[in-house]
Design a protein around this motif. Structure first.
Motif, PDB file in Angstrom:
ATOM      1  N   GLN A  75       0.827  -1.199   0.000  1.00 53.72           N
ATOM      2  CA  GLN A  75       0.000   0.000   0.000  1.00 53.72           C
ATOM      3  C   GLN A  75       0.862   1.249   0.000  1.00 53.72           C
ATOM      4  O   GLN A  75       1.722   1.416   0.854  1.00 53.72           O
ATOM      5  N   HIS A  76       0.655   2.136  -0.964  1.00 56.27           N
ATOM      6  CA  HIS A  76       1.397   3.383  -1.050  1.00 56.27           C
ATOM      7  C   HIS A  76       0.451   4.579  -1.054  1.00 56.27           C
ATOM      8  O   HIS A  76       0.751   5.612  -1.641  1.00 56.27           O
ATOM      9  N   ASP A  77      -0.697   4.475  -0.418  1.00 61.10           N
ATOM     10  CA  ASP A  77      -1.675   5.549  -0.425  1.00 61.10           C
ATOM     11  C   ASP A  77      -1.265   6.625   0.575  1.00 61.10           C
ATOM     12  O   ASP A  77      -1.271   6.410   1.780  1.00 61.10           O
ATOM     13  N   LEU A  78      -0.913   7.801   0.049  1.00 62.09           N
ATOM     14  CA  LEU A  78      -0.495   8.914   0.906  1.00 62.09           C
ATOM     15  C   LEU A  78      -1.469  10.086   0.808  1.00 62.09           C
ATOM     16  O   LEU A  78      -1.112  11.213   1.158  1.00 62.09           O
ATOM     17  N   ALA A  79      -2.667   9.831   0.360  1.00 57.48           N
ATOM     18  CA  ALA A  79      -3.671  10.891   0.245  1.00 57.48           C
ATOM     19  C   ALA A  79      -3.904  11.530   1.607  1.00 57.48           C
ATOM     20  O   ALA A  79      -4.034  10.845   2.623  1.00 57.48           O
ATOM     21  N   GLY A  80      -3.917  12.870   1.623  1.00 55.85           N
ATOM     22  CA  GLY A  80      -4.123  13.600   2.857  1.00 55.85           C
ATOM     23  C   GLY A  80      -2.850  13.878   3.622  1.00 55.85           C
ATOM     24  O   GLY A  80      -2.875  14.616   4.616  1.00 55.85           O
ATOM     25  N   LYS A  81      -1.729  13.313   3.174  1.00 58.07           N
ATOM     26  CA  LYS A  81      -0.445  13.544   3.826  1.00 58.07           C
ATOM     27  C   LYS A  81       0.259  14.746   3.200  1.00 58.07           C
ATOM     28  O   LYS A  81       0.024  15.100   2.046  1.00 58.07           O
ATOM     29  N   ALA A  88      13.709  15.692  -7.118  1.00 57.41           N
ATOM     30  CA  ALA A  88      12.548  15.872  -7.991  1.00 57.41           C
ATOM     31  C   ALA A  88      11.824  14.544  -8.206  1.00 57.41           C
ATOM     32  O   ALA A  88      10.590  14.491  -8.223  1.00 57.41           O
ATOM     33  N   SER A  89      12.575  13.463  -8.358  1.00 56.97           N
ATOM     34  CA  SER A  89      11.952  12.151  -8.536  1.00 56.97           C
ATOM     35  C   SER A  89      11.202  11.724  -7.284  1.00 56.97           C
ATOM     36  O   SER A  89      10.119  11.133  -7.367  1.00 56.97           O
ATOM     37  N   VAL A  90      11.771  12.018  -6.120  1.00 59.12           N
ATOM     38  CA  VAL A  90      11.093  11.707  -4.863  1.00 59.12           C
ATOM     39  C   VAL A  90       9.796  12.500  -4.755  1.00 59.12           C
ATOM     40  O   VAL A  90       8.739  11.952  -4.377  1.00 59.12           O
ATOM     41  N   ALA A  91       9.839  13.781  -5.085  1.00 59.24           N
ATOM     42  CA  ALA A  91       8.637  14.611  -5.035  1.00 59.24           C
ATOM     43  C   ALA A  91       7.558  14.064  -5.950  1.00 59.24           C
ATOM     44  O   ALA A  91       6.376  14.011  -5.588  1.00 59.24           O
ATOM     45  N   ARG A  92       7.932  13.649  -7.145  1.00 57.49           N
ATOM     46  CA  ARG A  92       6.959  13.089  -8.093  1.00 57.49           C
ATOM     47  C   ARG A  92       6.349  11.793  -7.547  1.00 57.49           C
ATOM     48  O   ARG A  92       5.142  11.551  -7.685  1.00 57.49           O
ATOM     49  N   ALA A  93       7.179  10.954  -6.943  1.00 51.65           N
ATOM     50  CA  ALA A  93       6.677   9.685  -6.415  1.00 51.65           C
ATOM     51  C   ALA A  93       5.690   9.914  -5.276  1.00 51.65           C
ATOM     52  O   ALA A  93       4.639   9.264  -5.211  1.00 51.65           O
ATOM     53  N   LEU A  94       6.003  10.838  -4.381  1.00 59.13           N
ATOM     54  CA  LEU A  94       5.108  11.119  -3.260  1.00 59.13           C
ATOM     55  C   LEU A  94       3.798  11.738  -3.740  1.00 59.13           C
ATOM     56  O   LEU A  94       2.715  11.375  -3.262  1.00 59.13           O
ATOM     57  N   ALA A  95       3.903  12.660  -4.690  1.00 65.61           N
ATOM     58  CA  ALA A  95       2.690  13.265  -5.246  1.00 65.61           C
ATOM     59  C   ALA A  95       1.864  12.224  -5.989  1.00 65.61           C
ATOM     60  O   ALA A  95       0.630  12.236  -5.936  1.00 65.61           O
ATOM     61  N   GLY A  96       2.545  11.312  -6.673  1.00 66.42           N
ATOM     62  CA  GLY A  96       1.838  10.260  -7.393  1.00 66.42           C
ATOM     63  C   GLY A  96       1.045   9.350  -6.468  1.00 66.42           C
ATOM     64  O   GLY A  96       0.066   8.729  -6.887  1.00 66.42           O
ATOM     65  N   ALA A  97       1.484   9.273  -5.196  1.00 62.85           N
ATOM     66  CA  ALA A  97       0.761   8.475  -4.203  1.00 62.85           C
ATOM     67  C   ALA A  97      -0.296   9.294  -3.484  1.00 62.85           C
ATOM     68  O   ALA A  97      -0.951   8.787  -2.561  1.00 62.85           O
ATOM     69  N   GLY A  98      -0.440  10.576  -3.876  1.00 63.50           N
ATOM     70  CA  GLY A  98      -1.501  11.400  -3.328  1.00 63.50           C
ATOM     71  C   GLY A  98      -1.100  12.441  -2.311  1.00 63.50           C
ATOM     72  O   GLY A  98      -1.952  13.181  -1.812  1.00 63.50           O
ATOM     73  N   ALA A  99       0.180  12.531  -1.977  1.00 64.23           N
ATOM     74  CA  ALA A  99       0.624  13.489  -0.960  1.00 64.23           C
ATOM     75  C   ALA A  99       0.750  14.894  -1.546  1.00 64.23           C
ATOM     76  O   ALA A  99       1.121  15.073  -2.715  1.00 64.23           O
ATOM     77  N   SER A 134       5.491   4.994   3.234  1.00 65.12           N
ATOM     78  CA  SER A 134       4.177   4.373   3.089  1.00 65.12           C
ATOM     79  C   SER A 134       3.714   3.673   4.360  1.00 65.12           C
ATOM     80  O   SER A 134       4.508   3.359   5.250  1.00 65.12           O
ATOM     81  N   PRO A 135       2.421   3.386   4.450  1.00 67.52           N
ATOM     82  CA  PRO A 135       1.900   2.619   5.581  1.00 67.52           C
ATOM     83  C   PRO A 135       2.553   1.241   5.705  1.00 67.52           C
ATOM     84  O   PRO A 135       2.654   0.689   6.800  1.00 67.52           O
ATOM     85  N   GLY A 136       3.029   0.700   4.591  1.00 65.88           N
ATOM     86  CA  GLY A 136       3.656  -0.614   4.610  1.00 65.88           C
ATOM     87  C   GLY A 136       4.964  -0.666   5.362  1.00 65.88           C
ATOM     88  O   GLY A 136       5.451  -1.754   5.684  1.00 65.88           O
ATOM     89  N   ALA A 137       5.543   0.493   5.659  1.00 63.22           N
ATOM     90  CA  ALA A 137       6.824   0.544   6.372  1.00 63.22           C
ATOM     91  C   ALA A 137       6.639   0.940   7.832  1.00 63.22           C
ATOM     92  O   ALA A 137       7.568   1.445   8.468  1.00 63.22           O
ATOM     93  N   SER A 138       5.458   0.705   8.364  1.00 64.26           N
ATOM     94  CA  SER A 138       5.166   1.152   9.727  1.00 64.26           C
ATOM     95  C   SER A 138       6.024   0.481  10.792  1.00 64.26           C
ATOM     96  O   SER A 138       6.144   0.994  11.904  1.00 64.26           O
ATOM     97  N   TYR A 139       6.629  -0.671  10.476  1.00 67.97           N
ATOM     98  CA  TYR A 139       7.464  -1.378  11.454  1.00 67.97           C
ATOM     99  C   TYR A 139       8.943  -1.254  11.118  1.00 67.97           C
ATOM    100  O   TYR A 139       9.766  -2.026  11.588  1.00 67.97           O
ATOM    101  N   VAL A 140       9.289  -0.268  10.304  1.00 68.40           N
ATOM    102  CA  VAL A 140      10.677  -0.052   9.912  1.00 68.40           C
ATOM    103  C   VAL A 140      11.156   1.269  10.496  1.00 68.40           C
ATOM    104  O   VAL A 140      10.644   2.339  10.144  1.00 68.40           O
TER     105      VAL A 140
END
Length: 249
Positions: free
Chosen positions: A2-8, A21-32, A230-236
């Motif tokens: 899960q990579h849903d970052l909507a609302g973040k 710039a690539s990081v920014a695009r990836a985060l925006a692509g997930a909704g942040a 992402s939420p998938g890394a909550s234990y990292v």
């Protein structure tokens, strides 16, 4: 995964080009919603911000000198105030000052700036972020494989800043864990960007030190950041993720 970052809301330092710039695009692509900082490349930064807004998220480019710890901390506070929150901090801005430790041409001012950009200002930004990040917040520091393996002469000062960042990351992860905030380090290897094209006399030797035999792409680093955010890394937390093509193998 899960990579849903909507609302973040995310802040990416040094986001006008390359890895940032690539990081920014990836985060925006997930909704942040994403804020990026830049030093002098205003046109490039505004172009990236415009590209992000075109995907439907909020985005802003902010001029800031990451060599100034006070400015680095102020940007964190400003983004949290303007966007109403801050969930993800990606400390990407960095500089590299190379040269042997016994060089008579050592530029002390440049070395001091490198320390402030690569370490001191990141510490200041993390301290500021710790005051505004909610439970589940993410801090992701972009480091370098030279923190663990220099691989060549002339990188001692640069490697020292990256090793310091690695140690601080682990300590901060311990300090912020009770609040559910994760702090991780992504150590990048040789990555092809506008500033590092892989050309020059030393390029073949450096590329040969990479197990996969090639330079990485900014998008490959961004994929690792997206996972850690992402939420998938909550234990990292307190972890070092090497995305280096096997440079450290």
């Amino acid at each position: 995964m899960q990579h849903d970052l909507a609302g973040k809301v995310a802040l990416v330092t040094g986001g006008s080009r390359g890895i940032g710039a690539s990081v920014a695009r990836a985060l925006a692509g997930a909704g942040a919603d994403v804020a990026i900082t830049y030093l002098s490349s205003r046109q490039a930064a505004e172009a990236v911000a415009g590209e992000l807004r075109a995907t439907g998220v909020r985005a802003r480019a902010i001029q800031a000198d990451q060599a100034d710890p006070a400015a680095a901390a102020a940007v964190v506070r400003d983004v949290a105030g303007e966007f109403g929150r801050l969930d993800i901090l990606v400390n990407n801005a960095a500089v590299a000052v190379l040269g042997p430790v016994d060089s008579p041409a050592t530029d002390d001012a440049a070395l001091d700036r490198q320390l402030r950009v690569n370490y001191t200002s990141i510490v200041a930004a993390i301290r500021a972020a710790a005051r505004v990040l909610p439970e589940g917040g993410r801090i992701i520091n972009i480091g370098s494989g030279v923190a663990a393996r220099t691989g060549a002469a002339g990188v001692a000062d640069h490697a020292g800043t990256k090793a310091a960042l690695a140690g601080f990351t682990r300590g901060a992860a311990r300090d912020l864990a009770p609040r559910g905030i994760t702090v991780n380090l992504l150590q990048a290897g040789l990555v092809a960007t506008q500033l590092n094209t892989g050309e020059g006399s030393a390029a073949p030797r450096l590329i040969a030190s990479v197990a996969l035999g090639r330079m990485g792409r900014p998008e490959e680093i961004a994929a690792g950041v997206l996972f850690l955010a992402s939420p998938g890394a909550s234990y990292v937390t307190g972890a070092t993720l090497d995305i280096d093509g096997g440079y450290g193998a």
